[in-house]
Structures are given as C-alpha cells and as structure tokens.
Scaffold this motif. Sequence first.
Motif, PDB file in Angstrom:
ATOM      1  N   TYR A  83      -1.224 -25.616 -76.951  1.00  0.00           N
ATOM      2  CA  TYR A  83      -0.519 -26.924 -77.023  1.00  0.00           C
ATOM      3  C   TYR A  83       0.820 -26.687 -77.606  1.00  0.00           C
ATOM      4  CZ  TYR A  83      -1.538 -27.040 -82.214  1.00  0.00           C
ATOM      5  OH  TYR A  83      -1.706 -26.640 -83.419  1.00  0.00           O
ATOM      6  N   LEU A  84       1.577 -25.655 -76.909  1.00  0.00           N
ATOM      7  CA  LEU A  84       2.883 -25.273 -77.255  1.00  0.00           C
ATOM      8  C   LEU A  84       3.992 -26.343 -76.858  1.00  0.00           C
ATOM      9  CD1 LEU A  84       3.349 -21.530 -75.911  1.00  0.00           C
ATOM     10  CD2 LEU A  84       3.162 -22.488 -78.387  1.00  0.00           C
ATOM     11  N   PRO A  85       3.736 -27.140 -75.751  1.00  0.00           N
ATOM     12  CA  PRO A  85       4.758 -28.463 -75.520  1.00  0.00           C
ATOM     13  C   PRO A  85       4.693 -29.514 -76.636  1.00  0.00           C
ATOM     14  CG  PRO A  85       3.441 -28.012 -73.294  1.00  0.00           C
ATOM     15  CD  PRO A  85       2.834 -27.032 -74.635  1.00  0.00           C
ATOM     16  N   VAL A  86       3.709 -29.747 -77.227  1.00  0.00           N
ATOM     17  CA  VAL A  86       3.373 -30.793 -78.198  1.00  0.00           C
ATOM     18  C   VAL A  86       4.207 -30.236 -79.568  1.00  0.00           C
ATOM     19  CG1 VAL A  86       1.832 -32.031 -79.570  1.00  0.00           C
ATOM     20  CG2 VAL A  86       1.174 -31.335 -77.473  1.00  0.00           C
ATOM     21  N   LEU A  87       3.860 -28.750 -79.785  1.00  0.00           N
ATOM     22  CA  LEU A  87       4.629 -28.380 -81.051  1.00  0.00           C
ATOM     23  C   LEU A  87       6.107 -28.474 -80.832  1.00  0.00           C
ATOM     24  CD1 LEU A  87       2.321 -25.167 -81.692  1.00  0.00           C
ATOM     25  CD2 LEU A  87       2.557 -26.927 -83.121  1.00  0.00           C
ATOM     26  N   ASP A  88       6.669 -28.056 -79.477  1.00  0.00           N
ATOM     27  CA  ASP A  88       7.977 -28.030 -79.238  1.00  0.00           C
ATOM     28  C   ASP A  88       8.566 -29.531 -79.441  1.00  0.00           C
ATOM     29  OD1 ASP A  88      10.481 -26.463 -78.101  1.00  0.00           O
ATOM     30  OD2 ASP A  88      10.255 -28.371 -76.685  1.00  0.00           O
ATOM     31  N   ALA A  89       7.976 -30.419 -79.032  1.00  0.00           N
ATOM     32  CA  ALA A  89       8.417 -31.905 -79.080  1.00  0.00           C
ATOM     33  C   ALA A  89       8.775 -32.281 -80.477  1.00  0.00           C
ATOM     34  CB  ALA A  89       7.598 -32.735 -78.592  1.00  0.00           C
ATOM     35  N   PHE A  90       8.110 -31.543 -81.681  1.00  0.00           N
ATOM     36  CA  PHE A  90       8.443 -32.132 -82.987  1.00  0.00           C
ATOM     37  C   PHE A  90       9.987 -31.808 -83.273  1.00  0.00           C
ATOM     38  CE2 PHE A  90       3.692 -32.239 -83.375  1.00  0.00           C
ATOM     39  CZ  PHE A  90       3.674 -33.106 -84.056  1.00  0.00           C
ATOM     40  N   ASN A  91      10.570 -30.869 -82.496  1.00  0.00           N
ATOM     41  CA  ASN A  91      11.969 -30.676 -82.652  1.00  0.00           C
ATOM     42  C   ASN A  91      12.963 -31.750 -82.334  1.00  0.00           C
ATOM     43  OD1 ASN A  91      12.007 -27.541 -83.402  1.00  0.00           O
ATOM     44  ND2 ASN A  91      10.980 -27.288 -81.373  1.00  0.00           N
ATOM     45  N   ASP A  92      12.467 -32.430 -81.316  1.00  0.00           N
ATOM     46  CA  ASP A  92      13.166 -33.464 -80.865  1.00  0.00           C
ATOM     47  C   ASP A  92      12.957 -35.161 -81.293  1.00  0.00           C
ATOM     48  OD1 ASP A  92      14.583 -31.657 -78.977  1.00  0.00           O
ATOM     49  OD2 ASP A  92      12.929 -31.609 -77.831  1.00  0.00           O
ATOM     50  N   VAL A  93      11.822 -35.112 -82.065  1.00  0.00           N
ATOM     51  CA  VAL A  93      11.508 -36.350 -82.630  1.00  0.00           C
ATOM     52  C   VAL A  93      11.689 -36.400 -84.206  1.00  0.00           C
ATOM     53  CG1 VAL A  93       9.439 -37.921 -82.917  1.00  0.00           C
ATOM     54  CG2 VAL A  93       9.884 -36.470 -80.863  1.00  0.00           C
ATOM     55  N   PRO A  94      12.594 -37.064 -84.738  1.00  0.00           N
ATOM     56  CA  PRO A  94      12.752 -36.996 -86.177  1.00  0.00           C
ATOM     57  C   PRO A  94      11.988 -37.969 -86.829  1.00  0.00           C
ATOM     58  CG  PRO A  94      14.443 -38.645 -84.901  1.00  0.00           C
ATOM     59  CD  PRO A  94      13.453 -37.790 -83.888  1.00  0.00           C
ATOM     60  N   GLY A  95      11.754 -37.877 -87.983  1.00  0.00           N
ATOM     61  CA  GLY A  95      11.019 -38.451 -89.163  1.00  0.00           C
ATOM     62  C   GLY A  95       9.430 -38.035 -89.083  1.00  0.00           C
ATOM     63  N   ILE A  96       9.232 -37.014 -88.601  1.00  0.00           N
ATOM     64  CA  ILE A  96       7.765 -36.376 -88.608  1.00  0.00           C
ATOM     65  C   ILE A  96       7.992 -34.918 -89.376  1.00  0.00           C
ATOM     66  CG2 ILE A  96       5.569 -35.967 -87.772  1.00  0.00           C
ATOM     67  CD1 ILE A  96       6.409 -37.880 -85.546  1.00  0.00           C
ATOM     68  N   THR A  97       7.175 -34.759 -90.370  1.00  0.00           N
ATOM     69  CA  THR A  97       7.129 -33.181 -90.901  1.00  0.00           C
ATOM     70  C   THR A  97       5.914 -32.729 -90.461  1.00  0.00           C
ATOM     71  OG1 THR A  97       8.223 -33.968 -92.996  1.00  0.00           O
ATOM     72  CG2 THR A  97       6.735 -32.128 -93.101  1.00  0.00           C
ATOM     73  N   LEU A  98       6.176 -31.693 -89.948  1.00  0.00           N
ATOM     74  CA  LEU A  98       4.896 -30.818 -89.378  1.00  0.00           C
ATOM     75  C   LEU A  98       4.374 -29.691 -90.471  1.00  0.00           C
ATOM     76  CD1 LEU A  98       3.002 -30.134 -86.844  1.00  0.00           C
ATOM     77  CD2 LEU A  98       4.697 -28.396 -86.239  1.00  0.00           C
ATOM     78  N   VAL A  99       3.309 -29.922 -90.922  1.00  0.00           N
ATOM     79  CA  VAL A  99       2.676 -28.860 -91.856  1.00  0.00           C
ATOM     80  C   VAL A  99       1.774 -28.086 -91.567  1.00  0.00           C
ATOM     81  CG1 VAL A  99       1.529 -29.209 -94.180  1.00  0.00           C
ATOM     82  CG2 VAL A  99       2.867 -31.054 -93.676  1.00  0.00           C
ATOM     83  N   THR A 100       2.026 -26.753 -91.337  1.00  0.00           N
ATOM     84  CA  THR A 100       1.382 -25.737 -91.068  1.00  0.00           C
ATOM     85  C   THR A 100       0.480 -25.330 -91.946  1.00  0.00           C
ATOM     86  OG1 THR A 100       2.842 -25.140 -89.512  1.00  0.00           O
ATOM     87  CG2 THR A 100       1.336 -23.526 -90.025  1.00  0.00           C
ATOM     88  N   THR A 101      -1.000 -25.085 -91.928  1.00  0.00           N
ATOM     89  CA  THR A 101      -1.942 -24.711 -92.896  1.00  0.00           C
ATOM     90  C   THR A 101      -2.493 -23.381 -92.538  1.00  0.00           C
ATOM     91  OG1 THR A 101      -3.698 -25.730 -91.742  1.00  0.00           O
ATOM     92  CG2 THR A 101      -2.619 -27.263 -93.041  1.00  0.00           C
ATOM     93  N   HIS A 102      -3.282 -22.965 -93.433  1.00  0.00           N
ATOM     94  CA  HIS A 102      -3.733 -21.552 -93.354  1.00  0.00           C
ATOM     95  C   HIS A 102      -5.309 -21.505 -92.510  1.00  0.00           C
ATOM     96  CE1 HIS A 102      -1.157 -19.050 -95.490  1.00  0.00           C
ATOM     97  NE2 HIS A 102      -1.088 -19.981 -96.244  1.00  0.00           N
TER      98      HIS A 102
END
Length: 545
Positions: free
Chosen positions: A29-48
């Motif tokens: 789902y790389l295109p979804v991950l990439d889109a977070f670069n362009d949509v402000p106001g959302i924190t992406l939290v990477t977990t283990h």
Amino acid sequence: MSMTVGRIIVEAIRAEGVDHVFCVPGESYLPVLDAFNDVPGITLVTTHHEEGAGFMADAWARTRGLPGVFMVTRGPGVTHAAIALHAARQDSTPLVLLVGQVPKEDEGRESFQEMDLLALGDLIGKGAVKITEGDRAAEQIQRAFYLARAGRPGPVVVSLPEDVGYDTTETVEVARQRVPRPAASDSDVAEAVDLLRSADAPAFVIGGGCGDERMREDLIALAEASGAVVYCGWRRFDAFPNGHAQFAGNLPWLPEELLAPLRRADLVIGIGTRMGDFSSLGYTVPGAGQRFVQIDLSAESMSPVRNPDLPIVGDAGDTVARLLAALRDAPLASEVLDGRRQSARRAHLAYVASTEPESATGDDFDIPRAIAELRKELSGDAVITSDAGAFASYLNRYYRWERPKTFLGTTSGSMGYAVPSAIGAKFADPARRVLAVAGDGGFAMTMSEVHTAVRLGLDRLVFLVFDNATYGTIRAHQTRVFPGREIGVDQASMDLIAVAEGMGAAAHRVRTNEEFLPALRSALAAGRPAVIQVHTSPSQIGAWS
C-alpha cells in the motif's frame, strides 16, 4: 486535477476527523503511505507489530469517540492484526483496517501472501469493503467508514489491491459520513417508565454504550430519580461513577453478598450493553421472575439468551434523557423513592467496604494495598488500561473509577492489550496521565511498543507489570479442575528493567510495598515512558479468594 486512490483514502481519513493513523508499513500500500506526505493534520504512527497498531487504534477510537484507523499488509500482516479485529468486534469499537492486497490480475492464484480479505472481514470483523477501481474509490472508502459506525459499531476491513492504489481519477470531494442513530418509540419509552414505576426493586446494568459526559449526567439523574441500584458491566468499569451512593459494583467479579441486590431485583434494565456472559453472570441475570428491559443502539445487540420483555432499539443517551424527563414530569412517591435509595445505599456501602484492603501478613508484595494506593495517588482523570490476567481482579476490586473514558480493557480478554492501548490513549488525549497495568505474560506479548512510545517522545506514561512468573489465571483453573497437576503455566521472570532501559524507557524494580509509591511517583515524573516491574507471589491469583 486528478488524484490517486492512495490520496483519496487519506483525504477520507482526514474528513472523518482522524488525526492519528497506526501502521506497520508494507509495500502493498505504498501509494497510501506516500499520500500522508501531502495531507497535513494526520500523524502516522509506525509500530513494531500489527497487533500493537490495532490496539492503539482501538484505544484512540474509544478515547476520542471517532473511528480508529490502522494499516497493515496482507498475509502475515493481517493475521497478526486479527487479535485486534476480534477484540474490536466484541467491544463494538468502530475501526477501519486498510490491508494492501495482491494486484488485481493475481487475485485467486494464491499469490504471495494472498488471503481472502473480504471473508476475513466478515468472519472476524463487522464486514469488509474492496476498493475496486479509481473512479469508485471515494465511494468505497467512505462506505467503510459508514459501516464502522452504523448500527452496532465495529471493525471493517478494507481490501486495496496493490495496483489499484496507483490508479488516478478526477478529484472527488470526500466528507465525514453522516450516520443515523435510531430513536426509541414513544410507546417503548412510556412502557419502560411504567415498568420503573411499578417495580419494587429496579437494577441498572450499564455498558459501553454510555460513554460520553453529557449522557453520564442524565444517567446519574435517572438512577437518582428511579432509586435503582447500579452496576457496571464487564470491562465497562468507568460507565458510572463508582463513588455514587447507588453504585454496587463492577460485574462480574463480586461475591454473592454484593450481587444479591442484582439477583433480587424484580426489574433489570440493561443500558448500552449486550448483556454478554460476564455482565449477565453466566446468563443467569435476568433470571426467573425478573422483568428485563434492554436499551441499545442495534437490534443485533439484544440478548440472544433471554429475549427482553421490552427491547428498545435507540440511542442510549437519547433514551435515558427521555426516561428522565418522564420521571421528572411525574416523580415517584417520596416514600417509594426513599425506600429504593436506602436499599441502594446499603449495597453501595457494602461495595465501598469491599474496596478497602485488609492488613496483609507475610513478606510478599501485597497487590490490594498497591491498587488502593494507586487509587489515592492518581487523579480522577488518569487513564487506566488493563491487560487480561489474574492481576485484573485486584484492579477491579480495589480501584474506583469516577469519570468516563478513564478505563480501557477488552471484553474479549485479549492479552497484550494494555501496552499499545495506553499509547493509543495517550495520543488521543496527551494531557492526561496514562497507566498500563499488565501481568508479565501479557506485557511480554506487546512490550516492543514501549520503544514506540519512547521514540515518539511520550511522557507521563507508565507501564506497571505485576510479575508472578506464571500464567496465573490458567494455573488457577488447573488447580480447580486438576488439583496438584498444574502444567505448562510456569515461566521464569525476565529482567524487564534491562529490557526497558534497552528501549530507552525509565525503569524501576519493586519488591516491597514500601518501594511502590516512590517508584510510581518517579515514573510519572520521568519525562519519558517508564516501566515498573513488581515482583509478586503466584499465590495471589484472585482478589476474592
């Protein structure tokens, strides 16, 4: 202007008011991950771990009152997430789980890590939606958010074929989905009021559908206007203030003396609860001779064991407000109300007495004393997250919850919940102190997420581990059924201090009760996440033993 499907998905997430998304990243789902670069106001939290991401999203959703979102890849990723899906289904938590799927042309070939995600969503979650093409992406992702919140809330799986994420379409306006909440009929409300008036001894069982502050005020007022004795359902310990004069305890871990007012009630009203096996005391309440009213948002939540005498499908808050208004318009006779309140007051005093620990004997760390000290030390708005395990009965008995959204635990009994859910709650409400309480077994299952909390700079976040070096609940069951033949439950303690320090957390080892409060205060003031390892005896298995 065109937009990728990945961008549409992230825009839909933002439209729902979601400002934290939890994930284990995947190439599917790389295109979804990439889109977070362009949509402000959302924190992406990477977990283990995917289970950790799911439980963080669950706690975030329950704290904020919005749908939680987490993202994983297919195959191993989504199967790791299945525990969180199952817990959210049983807890009626609205979640959207985005799963990257194999490309469309490879579907049905048992391709690398392929699974039938739609079947999985139907089996473990509330349902599933597939993103089929760019031109329908906005419709389909918004449908997932709608389904997660409509009727009985729950987790919805979204299957995104890897290649579809790159598709483009003309810019589409996305918006938060408006979800209708049914209203009880006037006749049902009138009948419930009549039953309340005619009852000799009414009892309320309060569930997770009674979570917001405004409804809480009406719920307290309804209890007082009706004189009902009040219990909180299983793992819904903050649904009603435990210090209220009509509160009698948190189900089901109570002795018969404290359960007696519920069993003797001639009218049981379940509010915002499914009345599952624990809240119904093994499906024995309501019993013979008890009238039963159940109020819930969804018809599917009505008890499958005892059809209610009056099933009311409607928003619990609205229904409670209308019941209250009817009783205020025509109050109960003062002698009737006074008699009910006095009876409930006696039940409450017995409950309060049961929460005060007795003087301990011997040298072992005394869990009841520690929980009572927690109760006094933490402010009323501190959040407690609880794992599953033998220690939890002590938390249930000796702690008291006074405010909503201050307890998080799964009704499914999922081990590994406390650590990630504490992190999710902290992200949802950073100003509050958060304490995760776990046994050594449950802590070990998701302890890697302590590093997530450290990496992201969280503070006033404490992980309290009661370490008895055994799977205590299972040992207790073995002792009851096969005394003297316990097997497969003992495990040596690990050095959690070294583990915590290795992840960058503060760490405290506690062996005596005198060391407990200083360690707790130091952990809360550490300016970073902290782990407290408390060594306890395996003989402390049940709070009511």
